[in-house]
Design an enzyme around this catalytic site. Structure first.
Site, mmCIF file in Angstrom:
data_model
loop_
_atom_site.group_PDB
_atom_site.id
_atom_site.type_symbol
_atom_site.label_atom_id
_atom_site.label_comp_id
_atom_site.label_asym_id
_atom_site.label_seq_id
_atom_site.Cartn_x
_atom_site.Cartn_y
_atom_site.Cartn_z
ATOM 1 N N LYS A 187 40.712 36.944 32.519
ATOM 2 C CA LYS A 187 41.837 37.825 32.854
ATOM 3 C C LYS A 187 43.048 36.954 33.112
ATOM 4 O O LYS A 187 42.999 35.989 33.869
ATOM 5 C CB LYS A 187 41.516 38.759 34.025
ATOM 6 C CG LYS A 187 41.297 38.145 35.381
ATOM 7 C CD LYS A 187 41.260 39.261 36.453
ATOM 8 C CE LYS A 187 41.323 38.698 37.857
ATOM 9 N NZ LYS A 187 41.369 39.738 38.893
ATOM 10 N N SER A 197 46.550 37.520 46.958
ATOM 11 C CA SER A 197 45.432 38.161 47.676
ATOM 12 C C SER A 197 44.308 37.130 47.745
ATOM 13 O O SER A 197 43.451 37.035 46.883
ATOM 14 C CB SER A 197 45.006 39.450 46.994
ATOM 15 O OG SER A 197 44.399 39.226 45.753
ATOM 16 N N GLU A 223 35.764 44.826 40.150
ATOM 17 C CA GLU A 223 35.796 43.558 40.899
ATOM 18 C C GLU A 223 36.249 43.837 42.324
ATOM 19 O O GLU A 223 37.183 44.609 42.534
ATOM 20 C CB GLU A 223 36.794 42.629 40.177
ATOM 21 C CG GLU A 223 37.173 41.363 40.924
ATOM 22 C CD GLU A 223 38.300 40.624 40.192
ATOM 23 O OE1 GLU A 223 38.439 40.774 38.953
ATOM 24 O OE2 GLU A 223 39.066 39.910 40.855
ATOM 25 N N LYS A 229 37.978 31.057 39.660
ATOM 26 C CA LYS A 229 39.340 30.535 39.818
ATOM 27 C C LYS A 229 39.246 29.083 40.275
ATOM 28 O O LYS A 229 38.701 28.792 41.345
ATOM 29 C CB LYS A 229 40.079 31.336 40.887
ATOM 30 C CG LYS A 229 40.367 32.790 40.519
ATOM 31 C CD LYS A 229 40.797 33.558 41.770
ATOM 32 C CE LYS A 229 41.383 34.925 41.451
ATOM 33 N NZ LYS A 229 41.493 35.770 42.659
ATOM 34 N N HIS A 236 43.268 33.724 36.000
ATOM 35 C CA HIS A 236 44.553 33.183 36.456
ATOM 36 C C HIS A 236 44.734 33.509 37.936
ATOM 37 O O HIS A 236 43.884 34.142 38.543
ATOM 38 C CB HIS A 236 45.682 33.808 35.636
ATOM 39 C CG HIS A 236 45.830 35.292 35.856
ATOM 40 N ND1 HIS A 236 46.964 35.999 35.588
ATOM 41 C CD2 HIS A 236 44.940 36.220 36.343
ATOM 42 C CE1 HIS A 236 46.779 37.264 35.892
ATOM 43 N NE2 HIS A 236 45.571 37.427 36.346
ATOM 44 N N GLU A 295 44.572 46.022 40.573
ATOM 45 C CA GLU A 295 44.625 45.783 39.128
ATOM 46 C C GLU A 295 43.887 46.845 38.329
ATOM 47 O O GLU A 295 42.730 47.153 38.612
ATOM 48 C CB GLU A 295 44.006 44.413 38.793
ATOM 49 C CG GLU A 295 44.698 43.283 39.535
ATOM 50 C CD GLU A 295 44.028 41.923 39.349
ATOM 51 O OE1 GLU A 295 43.251 41.750 38.385
ATOM 52 O OE2 GLU A 295 44.279 41.042 40.186
ATOM 53 N N ASP A 334 34.985 38.406 43.681
ATOM 54 C CA ASP A 334 36.102 37.444 43.662
ATOM 55 C C ASP A 334 36.282 36.882 45.072
ATOM 56 O O ASP A 334 35.735 35.825 45.401
ATOM 57 C CB ASP A 334 37.357 38.149 43.146
ATOM 58 C CG ASP A 334 38.624 37.324 43.305
ATOM 59 O OD1 ASP A 334 38.529 36.107 43.547
ATOM 60 O OD2 ASP A 334 39.735 37.896 43.191
ATOM 61 N N ASP A 368 40.241 45.900 39.460
ATOM 62 C CA ASP A 368 40.108 45.001 40.612
ATOM 63 C C ASP A 368 40.832 45.658 41.779
ATOM 64 O O ASP A 368 42.026 45.434 41.983
ATOM 65 C CB ASP A 368 40.702 43.616 40.326
ATOM 66 C CG ASP A 368 40.593 42.700 41.545
ATOM 67 O OD1 ASP A 368 39.951 43.111 42.534
ATOM 68 O OD2 ASP A 368 41.142 41.584 41.502
ATOM 69 N N GLU A 383 51.806 40.258 37.712
ATOM 70 C CA GLU A 383 50.942 39.863 36.603
ATOM 71 C C GLU A 383 51.344 40.538 35.291
ATOM 72 O O GLU A 383 50.566 40.600 34.340
ATOM 73 C CB GLU A 383 49.470 40.146 36.957
ATOM 74 C CG GLU A 383 49.029 39.299 38.155
ATOM 75 C CD GLU A 383 47.535 39.309 38.424
ATOM 76 O OE1 GLU A 383 46.824 40.146 37.842
ATOM 77 O OE2 GLU A 383 47.090 38.462 39.223
ATOM 78 N N HIS A 420 50.407 42.877 44.575
ATOM 79 C CA HIS A 420 51.103 42.347 43.398
ATOM 80 C C HIS A 420 52.304 43.172 42.977
ATOM 81 O O HIS A 420 52.991 42.807 42.030
ATOM 82 C CB HIS A 420 50.135 42.233 42.216
ATOM 83 C CG HIS A 420 49.079 41.197 42.426
ATOM 84 N ND1 HIS A 420 47.999 41.060 41.602
ATOM 85 C CD2 HIS A 420 48.947 40.237 43.384
ATOM 86 C CE1 HIS A 420 47.229 40.059 42.031
ATOM 87 N NE2 HIS A 420 47.777 39.560 43.112
#
Ligand code: PGA
Ligand code: ZN
Length: 424
Positions: A389, A44, A286, A338, A366, A164, A313, A242, A205, A155
């Site tokens: 995270k 993403s 997030e 990131k 990550h 998430e 993010d 998230d 993840e 994901h």
């Protein structure tokens, strides 16, 4: 210091945790010592992120090969950096940016550039005779691990629109204990899913990817598992989300298709979060809004920013200038960080610094496509980021970071600091 001079840099194509090609970089110093780095890759991806160079010819890996980026490292980049002092990260990163010559690092590839920049940081630590975290900064604080235990969105093929659902072991006294709280709660989630006949297979993840009745059922499941594991929801274990809202934004609205949650406008989505914050022990959200919906972020920060952390993010893409704009507009209270979103170590450090100077939180992250490289663990400690995270306590590429943090905590011994960065 002649022993600090770069001799040559090479790269190879390797595979990430999704089986997609990525880059492994090896840097050799004139004195013969070597340092390396492996590059992660997102699914993403924010539209304004630095761009990976992929081969594009569909004969190999459906066009996703990275041989052109590998060649860029071994030729142009190696030639340009040879002879430079590896401890001058800033000068090397500036040389990489200038050599690339594009605003989004597409010519040489952000994957090539960040791999080299990370290998430079590792080599500098070798030259200084320091562990990486001490070479990157002076921090001695272990980050609060935010563990993504339920995966949705891009994901996983779960029923969750939100990407998430993380557990935050806020009540733990040490990093190692925080990992125990997280792993025990994760095990309780697995047990509950198993009892209900729901899937216990995991997403990218490491979080579970079940078919739940709706998005909010994920919060209920986490609270139930927290209690079953013997912890207090909101005291020992809290929830961080998230949603990655860019991934379900459509024409200025938000469409919760998978869960049958309908179409919401920005104000209705804000209301949905308000209800959740009242009902569940949520401490951080997030990308609650899409990367184009700055007004949504500003409204959320104004309405909910005193109670929970608002993290950008895709909105901020680890870009110091965009973070500065968000500080000015009061669009968030924290930045997700990131390395490969911006593409060099020194720009990443500048992004962290910009956020921290404004009193913002920083969460090192990550990517959903990972390797066993644990660079971000050292980055989190060296910069006193306060939060990290790295997925669930499951899958080797996720644990590589958490286990490295446990090693750092042990190495620091009594000097190690571990504090809850969230509002209780
Ligand atoms: P990505 O997701 O690595 O797939 O971009 C991580 C995130 O959105 O935080
Ligand atoms: Zn995100």
């Amino acid at each position: 210091m002649s022993h600090a001079k770069i001799d040559a840099i090479s790269a190879r194509e390797i595979l990430d945790s999704r089986g997609h090609p990525t880059i492994s970089v090896t840097l050799s110093l004139k004195d013969g010592r070597i340092a390396g780095a492996e590059v992660p890759s997102g699914a993403s991806i924010g539209r304004r992120e630095a761009v990976e160079l992929r081969d594009g010819d569909s004969a190999r890996f459906d066009g996703n090969g990275v041989l052109r980026a590998v060649t860029a490292v071994a030729t142009e980049i190696s030639d340009r950096l040879a002879g430079m002092d590896v401890t001058d990260q800033q000068a090397i990163d500036q040389a990489l940016i200038a050599l690339d010559g594009t605003p989004n690092k597409i010519r040489l590839g952000a994957n090539a550039i960040i791999g080299v920049s990370m290998a430079v940081a590792r080599a500098a630590a070798l030259v200084r005779g320091l562990p990486l975290y001490q070479s990157l900064g002076s921090g001695i604080r272990l980050p609060m691990p935010c563990m993504n235990v339920l995966n949705g969105g891009k994901h996983a093929d779960s029923s969750l629109d939100f990407q998430e659902f993380m557990i935050v072991p806020m009540g733990a006294p040490t990093f190692a204990e925080a990992m125990r709280y997280g792993a025990e709660t994760y095990a309780a989630i697995r047990a509950i899913l198993h009892e209900r006949g729901l899937a216990t297979s995991v997403g990218d993840e490491g979080g579970f990817a079940p078919r739940l009745e709706d998005n909010e059922a994920a919060c209920a499941l986490i609270v139930e598992a927290t209690e079953r594991a013997g912890f207090r929801p909101g005291r020992d274990i809290a929830i961080a989300l998230d949603p990655a809202a860019s991934s379900f934004a459509q024409d200025g609205n938000y469409v919760l298709e998978r869960s049958g949650g309908g179409r919401l406008d920005s104000a209705q989505l804000l209301d949905l979060y308000a209800g959740w914050i009242d009902r569940w022990p949520i401490v951080s959200i997030e990308d609650g809004f899409s990367e184009d919906d700055w007004d949504g972020f500003v409204a959320q920060t104004s309405a909910q920013g005193q109670r929970i952390q608002i993290v950008g993010d895709d909105l901020l893409v680890t870009d110091p200038a965009t973070i500065a704009k968000a500080i000015e507009r009061k669009a968030c209270t924290a930045a997700l960080i990131k390395l490969n979103q911006i593409g060099t170590v020194s720009e990443t450090l500048a992004a962290i610094d910009t956020a921290q100077k404004a009193g913002w939180g920083t969460m090192i992250s990550h990517r959903s496509g990972e390797t066993i490289d644990s660079f971000i663990a050292d980055l989190a400690v060296g910069t006193s980021a306060g939060q990290i995270k790295s997925g669930a306590p499951c899958r080797g590429e996720r644990l590589a970071k958490y286990n490295r943090l446990m090693a750092i905590e042990a190495e620091l011994g009594k000097r190690a600091v571990f504090e809850n960065p969230f509002i209780r």
